[in-house]
Design a protein around this motif. Structure first.
Motif, PDB file in Angstrom:
ATOM      1  N   ARG A 418       0.810  -1.229   0.000  1.00 59.26           N
ATOM      2  CA  ARG A 418       0.000   0.000   0.000  1.00 59.26           C
ATOM      3  C   ARG A 418       0.839   1.272   0.000  1.00 59.26           C
ATOM      4  NH1 ARG A 418      -2.865  -0.412   5.284  1.00 59.26           N
ATOM      5  NH2 ARG A 418      -1.241  -1.929   5.742  1.00 59.26           N
ATOM      6  N   TYR A 419       2.146   1.109   0.110  1.00 58.23           N
ATOM      7  CA  TYR A 419       3.001   2.280   0.305  1.00 58.23           C
ATOM      8  C   TYR A 419       2.879   3.301  -0.812  1.00 58.23           C
ATOM      9  CZ  TYR A 419       7.259   4.996   1.155  1.00 58.23           C
ATOM     10  OH  TYR A 419       8.151   6.018   1.374  1.00 58.23           O
ATOM     11  N   PHE A 420       2.859   2.846  -2.055  1.00 63.06           N
ATOM     12  CA  PHE A 420       2.854   3.797  -3.170  1.00 63.06           C
ATOM     13  C   PHE A 420       1.468   4.373  -3.465  1.00 63.06           C
ATOM     14  CE2 PHE A 420       6.840   1.568  -3.644  1.00 63.06           C
ATOM     15  CZ  PHE A 420       7.705   2.644  -3.768  1.00 63.06           C
ATOM     16  N   ASP A 421       0.462   3.942  -2.702  1.00 65.89           N
ATOM     17  CA  ASP A 421      -0.822   4.645  -2.731  1.00 65.89           C
ATOM     18  C   ASP A 421      -0.675   6.041  -2.116  1.00 65.89           C
ATOM     19  OD1 ASP A 421      -1.757   2.236  -3.655  1.00 65.89           O
ATOM     20  OD2 ASP A 421      -2.982   1.782  -1.893  1.00 65.89           O
ATOM     21  N   TYR A 422       0.304   6.184  -1.221  1.00 68.85           N
ATOM     22  CA  TYR A 422       0.474   7.425  -0.452  1.00 68.85           C
ATOM     23  C   TYR A 422       1.755   8.188  -0.803  1.00 68.85           C
ATOM     24  CZ  TYR A 422      -2.924   4.928   2.427  1.00 68.85           C
ATOM     25  OH  TYR A 422      -4.028   4.229   2.858  1.00 68.85           O
ATOM     26  N   HIS A 423       2.739   7.517  -1.291  1.00 69.05           N
ATOM     27  CA  HIS A 423       4.084   8.066  -1.480  1.00 69.05           C
ATOM     28  C   HIS A 423       4.075   9.360  -2.296  1.00 69.05           C
ATOM     29  CE1 HIS A 423       8.197   7.779  -3.484  1.00 69.05           C
ATOM     30  NE2 HIS A 423       8.516   7.739  -2.209  1.00 69.05           N
ATOM     31  N   HIS A 424       4.521  10.469  -1.673  1.00 72.62           N
ATOM     32  CA  HIS A 424       4.668  11.768  -2.346  1.00 72.62           C
ATOM     33  C   HIS A 424       3.333  12.369  -2.799  1.00 72.62           C
ATOM     34  CE1 HIS A 424       9.116  10.782  -3.636  1.00 72.62           C
ATOM     35  NE2 HIS A 424       8.917  10.744  -2.335  1.00 72.62           N
ATOM     36  N   ALA A 425       2.226  11.936  -2.222  1.00 75.29           N
ATOM     37  CA  ALA A 425       0.909  12.423  -2.647  1.00 75.29           C
ATOM     38  C   ALA A 425       0.197  13.138  -1.501  1.00 75.29           C
ATOM     39  CB  ALA A 425       0.062  11.265  -3.166  1.00 75.29           C
ATOM     40  N   ALA A 426      -0.929  13.757  -1.827  1.00 78.97           N
ATOM     41  CA  ALA A 426      -1.660  14.565  -0.849  1.00 78.97           C
ATOM     42  C   ALA A 426      -2.357  13.741   0.221  1.00 78.97           C
ATOM     43  CB  ALA A 426      -2.693  15.433  -1.584  1.00 78.97           C
ATOM     44  N   ASN A 427      -2.417  12.421   0.053  1.00 79.43           N
ATOM     45  CA  ASN A 427      -3.064  11.582   1.066  1.00 79.43           C
ATOM     46  C   ASN A 427      -2.079  10.940   2.029  1.00 79.43           C
ATOM     47  OD1 ASN A 427      -1.974   9.874  -0.858  1.00 79.43           O
ATOM     48  ND2 ASN A 427      -3.667   8.409  -0.810  1.00 79.43           N
ATOM     49  N   ASP A 428      -0.795  11.330   1.987  1.00 83.65           N
ATOM     50  CA  ASP A 428       0.178  10.819   2.957  1.00 83.65           C
ATOM     51  C   ASP A 428       0.023  11.592   4.256  1.00 83.65           C
ATOM     52  OD1 ASP A 428       2.212   9.642   4.341  1.00 83.65           O
ATOM     53  OD2 ASP A 428       3.842  10.399   3.085  1.00 83.65           O
ATOM     54  N   THR A 429      -1.053  11.278   4.952  1.00 82.80           N
ATOM     55  CA  THR A 429      -1.445  12.010   6.152  1.00 82.80           C
ATOM     56  C   THR A 429      -1.575  11.065   7.340  1.00 82.80           C
ATOM     57  OG1 THR A 429      -3.737  11.816   5.403  1.00 82.80           O
ATOM     58  CG2 THR A 429      -2.595  13.878   4.919  1.00 82.80           C
ATOM     59  N   PHE A 430      -1.713  11.647   8.517  1.00 84.57           N
ATOM     60  CA  PHE A 430      -1.698  10.884   9.765  1.00 84.57           C
ATOM     61  C   PHE A 430      -2.807   9.835   9.827  1.00 84.57           C
ATOM     62  CE2 PHE A 430      -2.684  10.515  14.375  1.00 84.57           C
ATOM     63  CZ  PHE A 430      -1.466   9.983  14.796  1.00 84.57           C
ATOM     64  N   ASP A 431      -3.939  10.101   9.212  1.00 81.30           N
ATOM     65  CA  ASP A 431      -5.038   9.134   9.274  1.00 81.30           C
ATOM     66  C   ASP A 431      -4.730   7.845   8.509  1.00 81.30           C
ATOM     67  OD1 ASP A 431      -5.176  10.196   6.736  1.00 81.30           O
ATOM     68  OD2 ASP A 431      -7.295  10.722   6.824  1.00 81.30           O
ATOM     69  N   ALA A 432      -3.650   7.829   7.730  1.00 82.46           N
ATOM     70  CA  ALA A 432      -3.242   6.618   7.013  1.00 82.46           C
ATOM     71  C   ALA A 432      -2.330   5.728   7.864  1.00 82.46           C
ATOM     72  CB  ALA A 432      -2.522   6.987   5.716  1.00 82.46           C
ATOM     73  N   ILE A 433      -2.011   6.171   9.084  1.00 81.85           N
ATOM     74  CA  ILE A 433      -1.106   5.439   9.964  1.00 81.85           C
ATOM     75  C   ILE A 433      -1.894   4.550  10.926  1.00 81.85           C
ATOM     76  CG2 ILE A 433       0.577   5.674  11.843  1.00 81.85           C
ATOM     77  CD1 ILE A 433       1.795   6.447   9.207  1.00 81.85           C
ATOM     78  N   ASN A 434      -1.459   3.303  11.065  1.00 82.43           N
ATOM     79  CA  ASN A 434      -2.014   2.397  12.066  1.00 82.43           C
ATOM     80  C   ASN A 434      -1.080   2.374  13.270  1.00 82.43           C
ATOM     81  OD1 ASN A 434      -1.953  -0.518  13.311  1.00 82.43           O
ATOM     82  ND2 ASN A 434      -3.975  -0.302  12.395  1.00 82.43           N
ATOM     83  N   LYS A 435      -1.600   2.712  14.429  1.00 82.54           N
ATOM     84  CA  LYS A 435      -0.781   2.849  15.634  1.00 82.54           C
ATOM     85  C   LYS A 435      -0.009   1.565  15.951  1.00 82.54           C
ATOM     86  CE  LYS A 435      -1.263   3.938  20.603  1.00 82.54           C
ATOM     87  NZ  LYS A 435      -0.931   2.613  21.170  1.00 82.54           N
ATOM     88  N   ARG A 436      -0.686   0.443  15.902  1.00 81.25           N
ATOM     89  CA  ARG A 436      -0.047  -0.820  16.273  1.00 81.25           C
ATOM     90  C   ARG A 436       1.052  -1.205  15.288  1.00 81.25           C
ATOM     91  NH1 ARG A 436      -1.099  -4.870  19.791  1.00 81.25           N
ATOM     92  NH2 ARG A 436      -0.520  -7.005  19.215  1.00 81.25           N
ATOM     93  N   GLU A 437       0.801  -1.019  14.009  1.00 78.21           N
ATOM     94  CA  GLU A 437       1.818  -1.326  13.008  1.00 78.21           C
ATOM     95  C   GLU A 437       3.053  -0.455  13.194  1.00 78.21           C
ATOM     96  OE1 GLU A 437      -0.731  -2.968   9.208  1.00 78.21           O
ATOM     97  OE2 GLU A 437      -0.429  -0.812   9.369  1.00 78.21           O
ATOM     98  N   LEU A 438       2.835   0.821  13.491  1.00 78.36           N
ATOM     99  CA  LEU A 438       3.942   1.751  13.734  1.00 78.36           C
ATOM    100  C   LEU A 438       4.786   1.274  14.909  1.00 78.36           C
ATOM    101  CD1 LEU A 438       4.992   4.678  12.837  1.00 78.36           C
ATOM    102  CD2 LEU A 438       3.732   5.500  14.845  1.00 78.36           C
TER     103      LEU A 438
END
Length: 464
Positions: A418-438
Motif C-alpha cells: 500500500r506504500y505507493f498509494d500514499y508516497h509523495h501524494a496529498a493523502n500521505d497524512t496521519f489518518d493513514a497510519i495504524n498505531k499498532r503497526e507503527l
C-alpha cells in the motif's frame, strides 16, 4: 579425555542456550514496551497535525527540527545536538492547473509540479503532446517529432512485480531525468505518469533533475495522476493533434541553513564504535508526510525510548540521526558522512526506516556474507513477531553514504503493497497510519539493534 571433551561441549551448549533464552526474553520485553508504553504515535501526531509538511528549507522543516530535538532531550540521553547542513529551497507556489484541449473541449486533469522544476510562464504552457514509454524512445523519435511539444511519459509501475519497490525503481527514471532528456530534443515541457500502482486522481510529486544542461534549456515538468494519464493516453489515440495546457509557478531559491537532529547514548564498553538508527525529517509539501518519512523518524526515536524504559545501556555508542533533505538532495546524509570522516569515527552498524509505517516484515541488508549469515541466524528470534524476510539489498538512502572499514547497513522492510498509494501524494497524512503497526516497526528495529549491540559484527575489512 572423551569425558572432558563432552563436559566442555555441554558447557558451551549451555552458554549458547542461556544466551538465546536471554535474547528471547529481551525481545519479548522490547515488543511489550513498544506496544504498551510507546511515544512514537503521539510524536507523529504532533509532527503531522501540528507541524505538517516539512520540505527542506520550509518553516515546517524548521519547526520539526526544534520539536524533535526537544523530544529527544526529554529522554535523558547523553547528548542531543544539531548538525548544520545547507539544503535547497524550492517552493511550489500556487496550486497547479491543467487541462486537455480536445476539439475545443477542455477536460481538467490533476497535476502537480515535480520537485526542482521551473515554472511555466504566467499564462501557462499550451502545446501538442507526444506520448512515450521510455527515455530511449526520445532518441528513436528524434528532434523532428519532439521539438515544440510536451513529452508525455506514460510508463506505469509494473503490476507483476511482487516487491513494489522494484516496480517503483523500474519506472523512476522518467520522473527524475525525463525533463532533462526531453529538453535535448527541443521539448517545451514534460508530463509524467505518477508513480503509483493504483488508478486514482492524486498526482504524486518527487524529485527531478536537469543534470548539467544549461539553465536556458530547463523546461517545466509535472506529474499527472494515473487516472489523468489513462485519460490523456486514450484521448491521444482518438485525436493525436490535441493540445495540453498546464500552469505552475514553482521557484528555486538559494540554499538555506538547516540541521540534522542527533541524539546519542554513549557506549558503556565500546564508545568508539557507533551504531546509527534514523529516518529523514523532511517530507514533500503536498501532505504531512506521515509515512514518508514521519514514521521512520518517530520509530527511530522510539528505539532509544524503549531502551531507556527497559534500563538497557548499549555497549556501543547509539545515535539517533534524523536526517534533513533526503527528498530533494540527500544533503543531510552526505554531511553526516563528511563529518564522520573528518572526526575519524568508526560506524559498525546503521539502520534506516524509510519505507512507511506499515506492518514490519524483515530487513534488507547491505553486508558481506559473514555478517549476513550472522544476522540471518537470528531469524528464529523474530519469527514469533511475524518477521521472516532477511534479504540482501538496498538499506536506505540517508545511510547510503556512510563508510567505515567494516560496516553493516540495514533497512526496515514493512509490507509495501500500500506504500505507493500514499508516497509523495496529498493523502500521505496521519489518518493513514495504524498505531499498532507503527509500534511493531519500532520494536523490530530496537530488537535488531539490541542483537547487534550484544553480539557485534564480524570484523571483515573491505578491499580498498
Amino acid at each position: 579425555m572423551r569425558k572432558s571433551i563432552l563436559c566442555v561441549a555441554l558447557f558451551l551448549n549451555g552458554i549458547i542456550l542461556f544466551a538465546q533464552t536471554n535474547e528471547e526474553q529481551t525481545l519479548k520485553e522490547i515488543y511489550k514496551s513498544s506496544l504498551t508504553n510507546a511515544k512514537c504515535y503521539p510524536w507523529l501526531d504532533h509532527l503531522s497535525n501540528k507541524i505538517g509538511s516539512r520540505l527542506s528549507g520550509s518553516i515546517g522543516a524548521e519547526k520539526a527540527v526544534l520539536y524533535t530535538k526537544a523530544q529527544l532531550e526529554t529522554l535523558g540521553l547523553d547528548r542531543v545536538y544539531l548538525q548544520e547542513v545547507m539544503v535547497p529551497k524550492w517552493v511550489r507556489g500556487e496550486k497547479e492547473t491543467a487541462y486537455i484541449v480536445d476539439n475545443r473541449t477542455k477536460i481538467n486533469v490533476p497535476i502537480c509540479a515535480l520537485g526542482g522544476s521551473v515554472a511555466t510562464s504566467k499564462n501557462g504552457l499550451t502545446a501538442e503532446v507526444i506520448e512515450v514509454r521510455s527515455i530511449k524512445e526520445l532518441t528513436d523519435l528524434g528532434v523532428a517529432k519532439i521539438k515544440g511539444k510536451i513529452v508525455f511519459f506514460n510508463r506505469p509501475m509494473e503490476d507483476a512485480q511482487i516487491e513494489s519497490f522494484n516496480a517503483y525503481g523500474g519506472a523512476g527514471d522518467q520522473r527524475y531525468a525525463g525533463a532533462k532528456e526531453a529538453s535535448k530534443f527541443g521539448a517545451v515541457g514534460t508530463i509524467v505518469r505518477s508513480l503509483n500502482l493504483r488508478l486514482d486522481d492524486l498526482p504524486h510529486t518527487g524529485a527531478q533533475s536537469y543534470g548539467d544542461i544549461p539553465k536556458s534549456q530547463y523546461i517545466p515538468a509535472a506529474a499527472i495522476s494515473t487516472n489523468g494519464a489513462e485519460l490523456l493516453s486514450k484521448t491521444l489515440k482518438s485525436n493525436p493533434n490535441l493540445k495540453f495546457y498546464f500552469k505552475q509557478s514553482c521557484k528555486q531559491f538559494d540554499d538555506v541553513l538547516s540541521y540534522n537532529v542527533i541524539g546519542e547514548i554513549k557506549g558503556s564498553e565500546h564508545p568508539e564504535n557507533i551504531m546509527v538508527v534514523g529516518g529523514h525529517l523532511d517530507s514533500w509539501d503536498l501532505a504531512d508526510g506521515s509515512h514518508d518519512d514521519g514514521a521512520g523518524v518517530v520509530q527511530s526515536m522510539e528505539v532509544v525510548n524503549i531502551f531507556k524504559n527497559l534500563g538497557y545501556k548499549p555497549k556501543n555508542t547509539l545515535r539517533v540521526v534524523l536526517f534533513m533533505n533526503e527528498e530533494n538532495g540527500l544533503r543531510g546524509g552526505l554531511k553526516y558522512e563528511e563529518l564522520a570522516q573528518a572526526n575519524k569515527e568508526n560506524h559498525i552498524f546503521a539502520l534506516e526506516s524509510d519505507s512507511g509505517g506499515f506492518s514490519p516484515r524483515g530487513f534488507s541488508l547491505e553486508a558481506d556474507d559473514a555478517n549476513f549469515n550472522k544476522i540471518q541466524s537470528w531469524k528464529n528470534l523474530f519469527e514469533p513477531y511475524l518477521i521472516h524476510s532477511f534479504t540482501k539489498g538496498h538499506s536506505g538512502s540517508d545511510i547510503g553514504p556512510l563508510t567505515s572499514k567494516t560496516i553493516v547497513k540495514a533497512g526496515l522492510k514493512p509490507d509495501s503493497q500500500r506504500y505507493f498509494d500514499y508516497h509523495h501524494a496529498a493523502n500521505d497524512t496521519f489518518d493513514a497510519i495504524n498505531k499498532r503497526e507503527l509500534e511493531l516497526g519500532a520494536a523490530t528495529m530496537a530488537s535488531l539493534l539490541y542483537l547487534i549491540d550484544q553480539n557485534g559484527i564480524v570484523n571483515t575489512v573491505k578491499a580498498q
